[in-house]
Design an enzyme around this catalytic site. Structure first.
Site, PDB file in Angstrom:
ATOM      1  CB  SER A  75      17.863  -6.618  18.680  1.00  0.00           C
ATOM      2  OG  SER A  75      18.637  -6.780  17.514  1.00  0.00           O
ATOM      3  CE  LYS A 132       5.183  -6.698  26.500  1.00  0.00           C
ATOM      4  NZ  LYS A 132       4.595  -7.445  25.348  1.00  0.00           N
ATOM      5  CD  GLU A 133      13.427  -6.400  24.746  1.00  0.00           C
ATOM      6  OE1 GLU A 133      13.401  -7.461  24.115  1.00  0.00           O
ATOM      7  OE2 GLU A 133      13.640  -5.290  24.203  1.00  0.00           O
ATOM      8  CG  ASP A 164      11.649  -2.997  15.636  1.00  0.00           C
ATOM      9  OD1 ASP A 164      12.102  -2.232  14.775  1.00  0.00           O
ATOM     10  OD2 ASP A 164      11.021  -4.043  15.369  1.00  0.00           O
ATOM     11  CE  LYS A 214       5.756 -11.224  14.412  1.00  0.00           C
ATOM     12  NZ  LYS A 214       5.294 -12.546  14.851  1.00  0.00           N
ATOM     13  CE  LYS A 215      17.080 -10.658  17.342  1.00  0.00           C
ATOM     14  NZ  LYS A 215      17.495 -11.680  18.330  1.00  0.00           N
ATOM     15  CG  ASP A 269      18.840 -11.537  21.845  1.00  0.00           C
ATOM     16  OD1 ASP A 269      18.751 -11.086  20.692  1.00  0.00           O
ATOM     17  OD2 ASP A 269      18.536 -12.711  22.150  1.00  0.00           O
ATOM     18  CG  ASP A 275      17.616 -17.952  15.220  1.00  0.00           C
ATOM     19  OD1 ASP A 275      16.715 -18.630  14.683  1.00  0.00           O
ATOM     20  OD2 ASP A 275      17.727 -17.860  16.453  1.00  0.00           O
TER      21      ASP A 275
END
Length: 997
Positions: free
Chosen positions: A246, A252-253, A282, A472-473, A497, A702
């Site tokens: 994901s 940012k990632e 996403d 979202k996730k 992740d 989660d």
């Protein structure tokens, strides 16, 4: 003297060398027949000799068991000396007579007829006994439970009981012994202590049954990857596995981190044709798309290199940056040459990834300029007086086409939250048979006898449109679940992740040992502990969180299973779909002491999803959507995820060899169906996010998803591998760490005020498991009582009173007993969990820091959201620059001011001022009350000791504290001083020489 022993006899068992006529006689021609060999006394063909020497058979076998030492031959003298105890010397007899041990899998005689029945017939009515009749491999389990030694667990449970009794008696004593001089102080303290006792009980009770587990990888290979009658070729019979990555924002990632995660997964030790990797972008960014394309190109050399030289870890960045000798344990002579070339290729790969943002911008600029030029030329050729039409600033792919996702300059249908679905199969499903490399396939690397196949890889970006709640996730995970069901339909799914990677290439196989073992069909997921790297050596802010991962989660494994806590979790696809387990148990009674097996087709509670009815076409669209391919894949995934039916004790299994057939290749219709199931409208009028897939409505999706599966009766397993399974990164900055804790605590508050509260759970949830989930929803509210209790020492010093009237010996004894039992419990918990004392202390410190800052903010945010629908965002307002970019822990010293700092700062300032006031009052008082100063001062110092990491973090590097900290400290000091003067104004009377003036 020798005459005294002339008639001395020794009792010996009949052996071949002391029986008359026992010596073998040579046959004519010098050959010796097998029948001429003496028979062992314990063989089936030996004659029975009675105690008086009478023989039930031939007369020549008669003998007296009493033998005189004068008549013993030389070999028998040796035997006699070695048989004083009357034991038969088997080793000597076997050596001298060429005898055998019999038949079995330890030794098998070459002549199968040597062991016939008494009447000369062989077993089975004739013919020799075959070795295969006795040496069939026994059934072996794939995993086993390793209990904690009773010498550790029994004292641990006893101490829990002792501390519980001590707390109970202490609270009764505190309630019956108020402080009449300070009832308000006594009331606040007693309320806080009752809550802390209740909170400790919720946290401690689920820890009463910790266990360890061990997986047998050799047994897994023997069952699923060895040649058997049902699998003559020895192909892998393991089920398929879909791996999800994901990511949301490449800025940012970093794409390089995501690419390394992908490479580590592609190179993991699992059958290539059974491994399928998906990444969910996403944000729909072209940067992520092209970075993954670069990673796929580098994987063609990196993956075979890892297989050839058994590389660990298989993340290139982690592998090349690890300290130590890289040649340790490597035996191939070309390793150094291969490593040098792969390292150079990786450096070039990193440069290409780092250049992608600028390359994409330059490409878009050039292509857009060309489009504008063509538009002007077209307008000029038309000889029109109208102005040429304006062209959009598109983002272009390398092949000269528009990127269907998010553009650099937002445009309709190409902006964040407004773009189409994207499904791109970057690496196709590999060939079913092993494909070995040849010496000439690569210029610099020799991959001869190395499997060069790469697992299938798919890039996904779900459709987003304005006006839709994309969740979202959790929504991204559900989109990957549906798309993967269409493309590969692996019965198991593993989520990551983007900053977590495979550190142990055997970890997935260990998880499969639990899923495919006897009783594994009741397991919904396998949770791995989260391990982090890049943490400062002292772990100032308890980033490793080992107390939770090695203590609490290991203890839950002895109940119904650990909670689902995010990345590094392997799921059973059938359980994610909301179905009940094949076998379930309800727990009746006050504490669930009575187990009652129930029909798995009965729903766990009203509204919960049960199995599909006999007509799935009528029910499935309401639950899963209108994709026929997806509905048909459900039964296939359930069947392929079953354990092998290779033992009578295995229930709900599948026959061996059922997963040996090659998978069909992908076609355009299948990919088109995958595109449709990730559209934003697909989940309308379905149960996705409600009872199917990842659950919506909470920032901690989660925990809620795992709770729903446990509530239906499923079980989970905690898999701790000897070498860390996966590793990732964690924020080491104080502000980032507090905001992470804030998000978790906010999710817990949402859980408490929702239908996912453990108080509303079904009877399929064990009592202690229910307590654990209840603690998840309650722990943020402890912050209210924790703040009051941290201020109690200061209030005591300010008022000159204490929570008790005097330091009574009973109070001190109770306090000592509770403290000693806590210390002993800590030592034993450290013993069975493997955590260190320093880690335990860091966890206690950050529990106080987070409890008085992030947890309090979460409670406030949750209450406002539930009651008034107001969302509160705690944003950063200031940021100090790092002083040394070369320091790997430079981020640790960054000071990012946030409103979460205010409550801890206030507590620290108030306690310091209170200690000064208390000491001053005691020094200048006519009758110093040292007991009250000692009580308040000790507890105030204890509070400040817990805030030491917080204070050290505010000082930054080399004690450089930001100005805003001094400002807030000054404001707090002035406010407290004015408040104290208002509450207790100074007396204008002075005393001099005993006379008031």
């Amino acid at each position: 003297m020798s005459s005294d022993y002339a008639n001395y006899t020794v009792f010996m068992p009949p052996t071949p060398d002391n029986q008359p006529g026992a010596a073998p006689s040579a046959a004519p021609g010098g050959s010796t027949k097998p029948d001429d060999l003496p028979l062992p006394p314990y063989s089936s063909a030996s004659k029975l000799v009675n105690r008086r020497g009478g023989d039930d058979g031939a007369a020549e076998g008669k003998m007296d068991r009493r033998l005189s030492t004068a008549r013993v031959a030389t070999p028998s003298k040796t035997l006699l000396l070695r048989s004083q105890t009357g034991d038969f010397d088997h080793n000597r007899w076997l050596f001298e007579t060429k005898g055998t041990y019999g038949i079995g899998n330890a030794y098998w005689p070459q002549d199968g007829t040597a062991y016939a029945n008494d009447d000369g017939s062989t077993r089975g009515g004739g013919g020799s006994v075959r070795m295969e009749d006795l040496v069939d491999k026994p059934w072996k389990p794939l995993s086993r439970k390793v209990p904690i030694p009773p010498g550790i667990l029994s004292p641990y449970r006893l101490l829990v009981m002792v501390r519980f009794v001590a707390l109970f008696l202490f609270l009764i004593w505190r309630a019956t012994n108020p402080n009449p001089d300070a009832m308000w102080l006594w009331g606040i303290s007693i309320v806080c202590e009752y809550w802390f006792a209740f909170s400790w009980l919720l946290d401690q009770m689920p820890k009463l049954n910790p266990i360890n587990r061990a997986a047998d990888l050799a047994a897994l290979r023997e069952k699923f990857e060895s040649a058997t009658p049902s699998n003559p070729t020895g192909r892998s019979d393991l089920p398929g596995l879909d791996v999800f990555i994901s990511t949301a924002d490449p800025y940012k990632e970093p794409p390089l981190v995501t690419a390394n995660t992908l490479l580590s997964i592609l190179a993991t030790d699992y059958p290539v044709e059974k491994l399928f990797v998906y990444i969910s972008d996403d944000g729909g960014a072209l940067l992520t798309f092209e970075a993954m394309a670069e990673a796929c190109a580098y994987a063609k050399v990196w993956v075979p290199f890892c297989r050839k030289h058994s590389i660990e870890p298989r993340n290139p960045e982690a592998y090349f940056n690890q300290k130590g000798d890289p040649t340790k344990g490597k035996k191939r002579p070309d390793f150094v040459k291969d490593r040098r070339w792969i390292k150079r290729e990786y450096d070039e790969f990193k440069v290409r990834i780092n250049d992608l943002p600028e390359a994409i911008r330059q490409r878009a600029k050039a292509m857009n300029a060309r489009e504008r030029k063509l538009a002007r030329e077209k307008a000029a050729a038309a000889s029109s007086s109208e102005a040429p039409p304006s062209t959009v600033k598109a983002t272009w792919m390398a092949d000269g086409t528009h990127w269907p996702g998010t553009w650099l300059d937002s445009a309709p249908d190409h902006g964040k939250g407004d773009h189409a679905s994207i499904v791109q199969v970057m690496i196709k499903n590999p060939h079913f048979d092993v494909v070995y490399g040849d010496a000439g396939d690569h210029t610099y690397l020799d991959f001869t006898n190395v499997d060069v196949r790469i697992p299938m890889f798919v890039y996904l970006s779900r459709e987003k449109r304005p006006g839709y709640d994309h969740n979202k996730k959790a929504g991204a995970m559900n989109a990957m679940v549906r798309a993967s069901a269409i493309l590969s339909n692996g019965p198991f799914m593993l989520n990551f992740d983007c900053d977590h990677y495979v550190y142990n290439c055997q970890a997935i196989r260990e998880a499969m040992c639990y899923m495919l073992d006897r009783g594994g069909d009741r397991i919904c997921y396998i949770q791995f502990p989260q391990r982090f790297e890049g943490i400062d050596p002292s772990d100032r802010y308890a980033n490793h969180n080992t107390v939770f991962f090695d203590g609490n989660m290991r203890a839950l494994d002895g109940l119904q299973g650990p909670m689902y806590v995010g990345t590094g979790c392997l799921f059973r696809r059938y359980a994610i779909y909301g179905f009940n387990p094949p076998r379930a148990t309800e727990y009746h009674g006050v504490v669930g002491q009575t187990k009652v097996p129930i029909d798995p087709h009965v729903s766990a509670r009203p509204g919960e999803s049960g199995p599909m009815l006999e007509h799935p076409d009528h029910e499935a669209p309401q639950r899963f959507g209108k994709s026929k391919l997806f509905v048909e894949s459900i039964a296939v995934a359930e069947y392929q995820g079953r354990p092998l039916q290779d033992h009578p004790s295995v229930r709900n299994g599948r026959p061996p060899g059922a997963l040996l057939m090659p998978r069909p290749s992908l076609d355009a219709a299948t990919v088109a169906e995958a595109v449709s199931v990730i559209s934003c409208w697909y989940e309308d009028t379905t149960e996705w996010g409600l009872r199917v897939g990842w659950i919506y409505g909470s920032v901690t999706e989660d925990v809620v998803t795992g709770y729903r599966m446990h509530n239906r009766g499923w079980r989970s397993v905690y898999c701790i591998t000897k070498r860390d399974a996966f590793r990732g990164t964690a924020p080491i900055n104080l502000t980032d760490r507090l905001h992470q804790v804030l998000r978790w605590a906010t999710g817990s508050v949402e859980i408490f005020f929702s239908k996912n509260n453990a108080l509303l759970a079904s009877r399929r949830l064990m009592f202690l498991q229910r307590m654990s989930y209840l603690n998840v929803g309650i722990y943020p509210f402890t912050s209210i009582f924790l703040i009051m209790y941290c201020l109690l020492p200061a209030l005591s010093l300010f008022s000159g009173q204490f929570i008790v009237a005097t330091l009574d010996p009973t109070f001190l004894c109770y306090l000592l007993l509770i403290s000693i039992t806590l210390i002993l419990l800590c030592l034993l918990e450290v013993k069975w969990s493997g955590i260190g004392l320093e880690e335990w202390w860091r966890n206690e410190q950050f529990w106080v820091i987070g409890g008085t800052s992030a947890h309090l903010a979460a409670v406030l945010q949750g209450l406002l959201k539930i009651t008034a629908g107001i969302e509160i965002s705690f944003t950063l307002t200031a940021k100090a620059a790092a002083e040394d970019d070369d320091d790997p822990f430079a981020e640790l010293y960054l000071i990012k001011w946030t409103s979460l700092f205010i409550p801890p700062l206030a507590i620290i300032g108030i306690n310091i001022i209170a200690m000064v006031v208390g000491v001053s009052r005691c020094v200048y008082a006519e009758i110093p009350q040292y007991s009250k100063l000692l009580g308040g001062g000790f507890f105030s110092f204890w509070v400040l000791a817990h805030y030491y990491p917080f204070a050290k973090g505010l000082m930054g590097r080399r004690g450089r504290t930001p100005t805003i900290v001094y400002v807030w400290a000054g404001l707090i000091s002035i406010t407290v001083s004015l408040l104290w003067i208002t509450i207790s104004p100074p007396d204008d009377r002075i005393t001099q020489g005993g006379i008031q003036v």
